[in-house]
Every structure is written in structure tokens, then in C-alpha cells.
Design an enzyme around this catalytic site. Structure first.
Site, PDB file in Angstrom:
ATOM      1  N   LYS A 232       0.840  -1.205   0.000  1.00  0.00           N
ATOM      2  CA  LYS A 232       0.000   0.000   0.000  1.00  0.00           C
ATOM      3  C   LYS A 232       0.877   1.258   0.000  1.00  0.00           C
ATOM      4  CE  LYS A 232      -3.824  -2.472   2.044  1.00  0.00           C
ATOM      5  NZ  LYS A 232      -4.621  -2.855   3.219  1.00  0.00           N
TER       6      LYS A 232
ATOM      7  N   GLN B 184      -4.783  -1.564   9.255  1.00  0.00           N
ATOM      8  CA  GLN B 184      -4.626  -2.890   8.658  1.00  0.00           C
ATOM      9  C   GLN B 184      -5.241  -3.951   9.577  1.00  0.00           C
ATOM     10  OE1 GLN B 184      -3.345  -3.539   5.538  1.00  0.00           O
ATOM     11  NE2 GLN B 184      -3.991  -5.653   5.906  1.00  0.00           N
TER      12      GLN B 184
ATOM     13  N   ASP C 162     -11.034   2.772   3.425  1.00  0.00           N
ATOM     14  CA  ASP C 162     -11.280   1.338   3.239  1.00  0.00           C
ATOM     15  C   ASP C 162     -12.762   1.055   2.973  1.00  0.00           C
ATOM     16  OD1 ASP C 162      -9.141  -0.409   3.161  1.00  0.00           O
ATOM     17  OD2 ASP C 162      -8.853  -0.441   5.338  1.00  0.00           O
TER      18      ASP C 162
END
Ligand code: NAP
Length: 282
Positions: free
Chosen positions: A52, A96, A119
Site C-alpha cells: 500500500k 490494517q 477502506d
């Protein structure tokens, strides 16, 4: 022979489009910053986080890295999220998953300002998706829509069957296909006669979490098959939820693993970071 849907190439197109938009924002003095939080050092999470950050560097987004120890408390993590929510220079906050067991994931997701929820996991983002309002869309299913559309697969009016009803893949996938006017069925572990249902699909999305579960007996001749699964087999090779070699001859198009859905998730994260500039103004 089925069309092999090339997620690597399509994700690259999307990242390049993001790069252009980021550059044009920079010309107007607008910088995009993504905070990336990892708790603990799970090796798979470290790989995802590293990828990422690499994608951010490629498109010109600044990533702020927070690597917290395994024993971080829930309150410490919530405190960091509060600070990042309040920082005007931070566009997006990514935590995460999975998190260590002392931390409640749902609580953490809910703590992120929905305007920074790149997200797309916050209940407000999911709600906005379900009623067709602007908001972040979960990256993996959003990437699958891009794969289909950029490969010339029409969704409108098609029988779409999604296997899996998780909050991050199955459910938002079904909502997105519905938004594109597909006729959508969701299957799960309690579905009876799964093969009969999946054989109706013009577009079949497998998000089951079981290696090579989908064989040709589950697939209608000419169907488009999208494989979300990621597994490592006994030889440490990647495979998906679909038995590619068995299904490919009956499908009209199919995504490989690796190189199908996987690279799209990060590309759509970059897309969401770019979108944040507009969403933060609302
Ligand atoms: P998950 O939360 O474990 O959900 C799996 C779903 O499959 C559940 O809804 C489950 O039903 C259903 N299921 C399990 N066994 C079944 C069976 N025998 N028949 C029918 N349905 C069955 O998994 P997930 O997070 O959605 O992820 C799915 C897969 O995608 C995993 O392999 C994951 O690693 C991969 N993934 C890939 C990406 C990517 O970027 N490519 C991103 C996210 C996930 P119940 O609800 O009834 O239990």
C-alpha cells in the site's frame, strides 16, 4: 478459450489515472496524505502494508506510517485515530486488519471519521452504498466492478451470483452489482443446492475462502468467473477459490490468481484516497 481478465494491467491503468489526478491536485496546492496503521508484525499484514505504501509513492500520495507494537491497547489505538481524525492535513486513515485480540475491530472501524474511511468499512459508508449515496466503497468489490466494466462485461440485466456474505467482500459486492442493475443472488454456507444456484450465474463471484472450491460443475457454460480467494498451497504457490484449470474451459472470461482481483484492491484504495479530496469537502 476464456478471456483472461488481467487485473495487473487494469490496476496499473487505474493507478496511472490516480497519478494524473494527484498531479493536477498538486498543481492547485492540494496534497493527499494517507495514514497507515499496523498493530503488531503479522508477516502477511506487513506485506499488504508495504504494498500500500509503495502504491502511494507511485501515485504521489504521502503515506504516514504508524507501526505499533502487538501489545498496543484499544485506548491507545483509539487515541491515535482521534488525533488523525482531527488533523486537517490527513485525508485517509487505514487500519490494517486483523488486529490483535485485545482490540475490538468493530469499535476501531467505527472510530474512524467516515469522511476519512478510505477502506469503506465504516457503517456509514456501507449505509451510503446501500441507499446509493456518495461515500467510500470497499476496495475489493469496487475493484471487481472495474475489472468487469474495463473488460467489456455488461452487468445490467445479468444473473449475478455472489458466494460469500462477508462485510468487506460479499455484501458490498452484491450491492454494487445491484447498483449496476444486475439480478443478484447471495449464497453462503447455509445455501441449499449451491451448484444449482451458481449454475444460473452469468457472472459468478467466488469469495468463499476455500482453495479451489469452485469446479466446472458449479459454472454455466459461458459464464464470467471472478475469483476473490487468496490461498497458498502446499508448495507455497498462490491459488484462489476457483479451480482455474478446471473452470477456464467452460467460462467466457475468468480472473487468475495471482494477477486478477488481488492487485485491484490497492488500486481502488488509491482511487478512494483521490476521492477523499471531494468527500472531505462535504
Ligand atoms: P469470510 O469472511 O471468511 O467469508 C466467507 C464467506 O463464504 C462466508 O459468507 C461463508 O458463509 C461463505 N462460505 C464458506 N463456506 C461456504 C460453502 N461451503 N458454501 C457456500 N458459502 C460458503 O471471507 P472474506 O473476507 O469475504 O474473503 C473471502 C476470500 O477472499 C478469502 O480467501 C480472502 O483471503 C479473500 N480476499 C481477497 C481479497 C483480495 O484483495 N483479493 C480481499 C479480501 C478477501 P457464512 O457467512 O454462512 O459463514
Amino acid at each position: 478459450m476464456a478471456l483472461r481478465i488481467d487485473g495487473k494491467a487494469i490496476s496499473m491503468q487505474i493507478k496511472d489515472e490516480c497519478k494524473e489526478k494527484v498531479a493536477s491536485y498538486k498543481e492547485k496546492g492540494i496534497e493527499i496524505k494517507l495514514a497507515v496503521i499496523q498493530v503488531g508484525n503479522d508477516p502477511a499484514s506487513s506485506v499488504y502494508v508495504g504494498n500500500k505504501k509503495k502504491a502511494c509513492a507511485y501515485v504521489g500520495i504521502e503515506s504516514l506510517s504508524y507501526e505499533l507494537p502487538e501489545e498496543t491497547t484499544q485506548d491507545e489505538l483509539l487515541g491515535l485515530i482521534k488525533t488523525l481524525n482531527e488533523r486537517e492535513d490527513v485525508n485517509g486513515i487505514l487500519v490494517q486488519l486483523p488486529l490483535p485480540e485485545q482490540i475490538d475491530e468493530d469499535l476501531v472501524i467505527k472510530a474512524i471519521d467516515p469522511r476519512k474511511d478510505v477502506d469503506g468499512f465504516h457503517p456509514q459508508s456501507v449505509g451510503a452504498l446501500s441507499i446509493g449515496q456518495p461515500g467510500y466503497v470497499s476496495c475489493t468489490p469496487a475493484g471487481i466492478i472495474e475489472l468487469l466494466e474495463r473488460s467489456g462485461v455488461e452487468i445490467e440485466g445479468k444473473e449475478c451470483v455472489v458466494i460469500g456474505r462477508s462485510n468487506i467482500v460479499g455484501k458490498p459486492m452484491a450491492l454494487l452489482l445491484l447498483r449496476k442493475n444486475g439480478t443478484v443472488t447471495i449464497c453462503h454456507s447455509r445455501t441449499k443446492n449451491l451448484k444449482e444456484v451458481t449454475k444460473r450465474a452469468d457472472i459468478l463471484v467466488a469469495a468463499i475462502g476455500k482453495p479451489k472450491f469452485i469446479t466446472k460443475e458449479y459454472v454455466k457454460e459461458g459464464a464470467v468467473v471472478i475469483d476473490v480467494g487468496i490461498h497458498r498451497n502446499e508448495n507455497n504457490k498462490l491459488c484462489g477459490d476457483v479451480d482455474y484449470d478446471d473452470v477456464e474451459p467452460v467460462a467466457s472470461a475468468i480472473t487468475p490468481v495471482p494477477g486478477g482481483v488481488g492487485p485491484m484492491t490497492i488500486a481502488m484504495l488509491m482511487h478512494n484516497c483521490v476521492e477523499s479530496v471531494a468527500l472531505l469537502k462535504k
